[in-house]
Design an enzyme around this catalytic site. Structure first.
Site, short mmCIF file in Angstrom:
data_model
loop_
_atom_site.label_atom_id
_atom_site.label_comp_id
_atom_site.label_asym_id
_atom_site.label_seq_id
_atom_site.Cartn_x
_atom_site.Cartn_y
_atom_site.Cartn_z
N GLU A 79 25.23 -5.65 3.62
CA GLU A 79 26.47 -6.43 3.76
C GLU A 79 27.57 -5.60 3.11
O GLU A 79 27.50 -5.34 1.91
CB GLU A 79 26.34 -7.78 3.06
N GLU A 87 39.75 -0.30 3.63
CA GLU A 87 39.59 -1.38 2.65
C GLU A 87 40.20 -0.93 1.32
O GLU A 87 39.80 0.09 0.76
CB GLU A 87 38.11 -1.71 2.45
N GLY A 125 27.68 -4.18 -0.88
CA GLY A 125 28.61 -3.26 -1.54
C GLY A 125 29.47 -2.57 -0.50
O GLY A 125 29.68 -3.09 0.61
N LYS A 177 18.80 -4.61 -9.17
CA LYS A 177 19.75 -3.72 -9.85
C LYS A 177 21.16 -4.29 -9.67
O LYS A 177 21.75 -4.22 -8.60
CB LYS A 177 19.71 -2.29 -9.27
N VAL A 236 28.56 3.47 0.39
CA VAL A 236 27.24 3.50 -0.24
C VAL A 236 26.19 2.96 0.74
O VAL A 236 25.07 3.48 0.86
CB VAL A 236 27.24 2.70 -1.57
N CYS A 288 35.15 -9.54 -0.38
CA CYS A 288 34.87 -8.84 0.88
C CYS A 288 35.58 -9.54 2.03
O CYS A 288 35.91 -8.92 3.03
CB CYS A 288 33.37 -8.78 1.12
P1 NAP Z 1 29.58 -0.24 -4.40
O1 NAP Z 1 30.29 0.75 -5.21
O2 NAP Z 1 29.11 0.12 -3.05
O3 NAP Z 1 28.34 -0.74 -5.30
C1 NAP Z 1 27.49 -1.79 -4.90
C2 NAP Z 1 26.17 -1.65 -5.62
O4 NAP Z 1 25.51 -0.46 -5.17
C3 NAP Z 1 26.32 -1.51 -7.15
O5 NAP Z 1 25.24 -2.14 -7.78
C4 NAP Z 1 26.26 0.01 -7.32
O6 NAP Z 1 25.86 0.42 -8.61
C5 NAP Z 1 25.20 0.36 -6.28
N1 NAP Z 1 25.20 1.76 -5.86
C6 NAP Z 1 26.21 2.67 -5.96
N2 NAP Z 1 25.80 3.87 -5.46
C7 NAP Z 1 24.52 3.72 -5.05
C8 NAP Z 1 23.56 4.58 -4.46
N3 NAP Z 1 23.84 5.85 -4.17
N4 NAP Z 1 22.34 4.08 -4.15
C9 NAP Z 1 22.03 2.80 -4.40
N5 NAP Z 1 22.90 1.93 -4.99
C10 NAP Z 1 24.14 2.37 -5.29
O7 NAP Z 1 30.47 -1.57 -4.21
P2 NAP Z 1 31.23 -2.41 -5.32
O8 NAP Z 1 32.44 -1.65 -5.74
O9 NAP Z 1 30.29 -2.87 -6.38
O10 NAP Z 1 31.65 -3.72 -4.50
C11 NAP Z 1 32.77 -3.75 -3.66
C12 NAP Z 1 32.37 -3.56 -2.22
O11 NAP Z 1 31.40 -4.55 -1.86
C13 NAP Z 1 33.51 -3.77 -1.26
O12 NAP Z 1 33.45 -2.80 -0.25
C14 NAP Z 1 33.26 -5.16 -0.69
O13 NAP Z 1 33.83 -5.40 0.57
C15 NAP Z 1 31.78 -5.17 -0.64
N6 NAP Z 1 31.26 -6.53 -0.59
C16 NAP Z 1 30.71 -6.96 0.60
C17 NAP Z 1 30.24 -8.26 0.72
C18 NAP Z 1 29.63 -8.76 2.00
O14 NAP Z 1 28.89 -9.74 1.96
N7 NAP Z 1 29.90 -8.15 3.14
C19 NAP Z 1 30.32 -9.12 -0.38
C20 NAP Z 1 30.88 -8.64 -1.56
C21 NAP Z 1 31.34 -7.33 -1.66
P3 NAP Z 1 26.96 0.74 -9.74
O15 NAP Z 1 27.67 -0.54 -10.02
O16 NAP Z 1 26.14 1.22 -10.87
O17 NAP Z 1 27.88 1.79 -9.17
#
Ligand code: NAP
Length: 503
Positions: free
Chosen positions: A254, A389, A232, A179, A236, A288
């Site tokens: 992660e 963040e 993400g 997904k 979440v 991130c």
């Molecule tokens: P996000 O809002 O947490 O979303 C990540 C993924 O999870 C998306 O595919 C999202 O779908 C899905 N999701 C949302 N709600 C969910 C739920 N209740 N159950 C299951 N899946 C769900 O994060 P983002 O805005 O895409 O990305 C930014 C974040 O990612 C930042 O916090 C960043 O630091 C982190 N990140 C971490 C790393 C690492 O390796 N540590 C690397 C890159 C990014 P939708 O898109 O449909 O909402």
């Protein structure tokens, strides 16, 4: 995917076919630099997830028996196709996600590197062979695939992060339901086209589009999904961990970061400024590992601030397809508003705004989601802008008086992804390597620069003990199986027959 002369529709890819979902609902895919609609993405329901999981489960029966070196051969083919299409993929990535072209090319290169690295694992996937304590007995451990893997990815690295998870999963004999983030469907579609062209058997990788709350959640809760690998936000990730815990499911997370660069009084300041600028404003601060805190020794604070503001104000904002642009847009309107909200919070908390602090305006910029690179100073370590963040081009400068205080400030956040220090003192270098409590540590480099063959991930609220990338990723997608072969032809009791009479 289906295309007419005016619209692109991104469809699910299940069991080797492009298919619509249970309900024909679509969401727009928007170019964040121009506001242009790039296509429409299908919004799936839990029954579509079930269909994909059943396909993956059926494919797993034969995929797990394909010799691992042969599984690796598919990855070599995928890597080759990624390489041939690098430029086209990078352009699609820039259009859809906004990062500047040079960075988009870097991201595609990361996917290529991961394909070739994990392809090689097809010929290793090493376990252990150890001496047995009893005669005529053989002892070894092997990696066994886990089954169906659910992969949930963010929009900021739409292809690289997917490959960090997908490639180790499939080389070790699992099948996948993926997904992708709602904001980056085109890159997922391009990846699936490559997987299809590489001839991967049907059902080994399945793609389901839709919202996190519906599709992501259905994947997490599905009883036939054995592992969830998620990247993400911590918010979440926490809900996924809770559900995975209830279901006793293996969950690899992660998550977010609040990464810092430390500049000591003995640092090479020009080198440090290069690293800060790249780490804070590269990818418009949406990595991130982006640097959002600059911990600077008070004796060099003024010089660092003066030069940093000058350099930040010289950065060119715009569409990342223009090679002269340094900083692209942020991903969407709600991100823009969130960043602006944090800038207000910083001012209310009493931090000094040195530069930026505004949504960018102008004929071209107003069509997209652009924010001026922003620098706050005299930030105290407990302020919200120093703790939470923001995920945008906002840097908080925190002055300190000593190396010890710098380390303490670095570690005093909930996250633990990346940290960096600029110093020419070798003793400080080794103390920092020991005492910085993040999963990634850089010496005389910014907070960005990981390579795919070492573990990637963080401590504290950034992760839950697993890692993407490197050989560590294999631990997420395999179970250890310890095997004993007794060829003595008689009952041999471990720990008993080899200690007949304790003296
Ligand atoms: P996000 O809002 O947490 O979303 C990540 C993924 O999870 C998306 O595919 C999202 O779908 C899905 N999701 C949302 N709600 C969910 C739920 N209740 N159950 C299951 N899946 C769900 O994060 P983002 O805005 O895409 O990305 C930014 C974040 O990612 C930042 O916090 C960043 O630091 C982190 N990140 C971490 C790393 C690492 O390796 N540590 C690397 C890159 C990014 P939708 O898109 O449909 O909402």
């Amino acid at each position: 995917m289906s295309t007419t002369s005016t619209t692109v529709r991104y469809l699910n890819h299940i069991n080797g076919e492009w298919v619509t979902a249970a309900r024909e609902e679509y969401k727009d895919n928007i170019n964040p630099a121009t506001g242009e609609i790039l296509g429409h993405v299908i919004q799936s329901a839990p029954e579509d997830v079930d269909r994909a999981v059943q396909a993956a489960k059926a494919a797993h029966k034969s995929w797990r028996l394909v010799p691992a070196p042969e599984r690796g051969e598919y990855l070599y083919r995928i890597g080759q196709l990624l390489k041939e299409r690098k430029e086209q993929l990078a352009r699609t990535l820039t259009q859809e996600m906004g990062k500047v072209l040079v960075e988009a090319r870097g991201e595609v290169q990361e996917a290529i590197d991961m394909a070739f690295f994990m392809a090689g694992e097809g010929r290793r996937l090493a376990g252990q062979t150890v001496p047995a304590e009893l005669p005529d007995k053989h002892a070894m451990s092997v990696r066994a695939p886990v089954g169906v893997v659910g992969i949930i990815t963010p929009w900021n690295f739409p292809i690289a992060i997917a490959t960090w998870k997908m490639f180790p999963a499939i080389v070790s004999g699992n099948t996948v339901v993926w997904k992708p983030a709602s904001d980056t469907p085109a890159m997922a579609c391009e990846m699936m086209k490559i997987i299809e062209e590489a001839g991967l058997p049907k059902g080994v990788v399945n793609l389901v589009y839709g919202s996190g709350g519906t599709v992501g959640n259905a994947l997490v809760e599905h009883p036939d999904v054995n592992v969830i690998s998620f990247t993400g936000s911590s918010e979440v990730g926490r809900t996924i961990a809770a559900k995975g815990g209830q279901l006793l499911k293996k969950v690899s997370l992660e998550m977010g970061g609040k990464n810092a660069i430390i500049i000591m009084d003995d640092a090479d300041l020009q080198l440090a400024l290069d690293g800060v600028l790249w780490s804070a404003f590269g990818t418009t601060g949406q990595r991130c590992t982006a640097c959002s805190r600059l911990i600077v020794h008070r004796s060099v604070q003024q010089e660092v601030e003066r030069e940093l503001v000058r350099r930040a104000q010289a950065l060119t904002l715009g569409n990342g397809l223009d090679e002269h642009v340094d900083v692209g847009p942020v991903i969407n309107r709600s991100a823009l508003e969130q960043i602006d909200k944090y800038v207000q919070i910083g001012q209310e908390e009493g931090a000094t705004l040195l530069s930026g602090g505004q949504i960018a305006k102008g004929e071209l910029l107003s069509k997209g989601y652009f924010y001026h690179p922003t620098i706050f100073t005299n930030v105290s370590p407990t302020m919200r802008i120093a703790q939470e963040e923001i995920f945008g081009p906002v840097l908080s400068i925190i002055p300190v008086d000593s190396f010890e205080e710098a380390i303490e400030v670095n570690n005093a956040v909930a996250y633990g992804l990346s940290s960096a220090i600029y110093t020419n003192n070798v003793n400080r270098v080794f103390r920092a390597m020991r005492d910085l409590d993040t999963g990634l540590v850089y010496i005389n480099a910014g907070t960005i620069g990981a390579e795919i063959h070492l573990p990637f991930g963080g401590t504290k609220h950034t992760g839950n003990g697993h890692r993407d990338s490197g050989l560590a990723a294999l631990d997420v997608f395999t179970e250890w199986k310890s095997i004993y072969v007794d060829y003595s032809g008689k009952l041999q009791r471990a720990q008993i027959d080899n200690h007949p009479k304790d003296k």
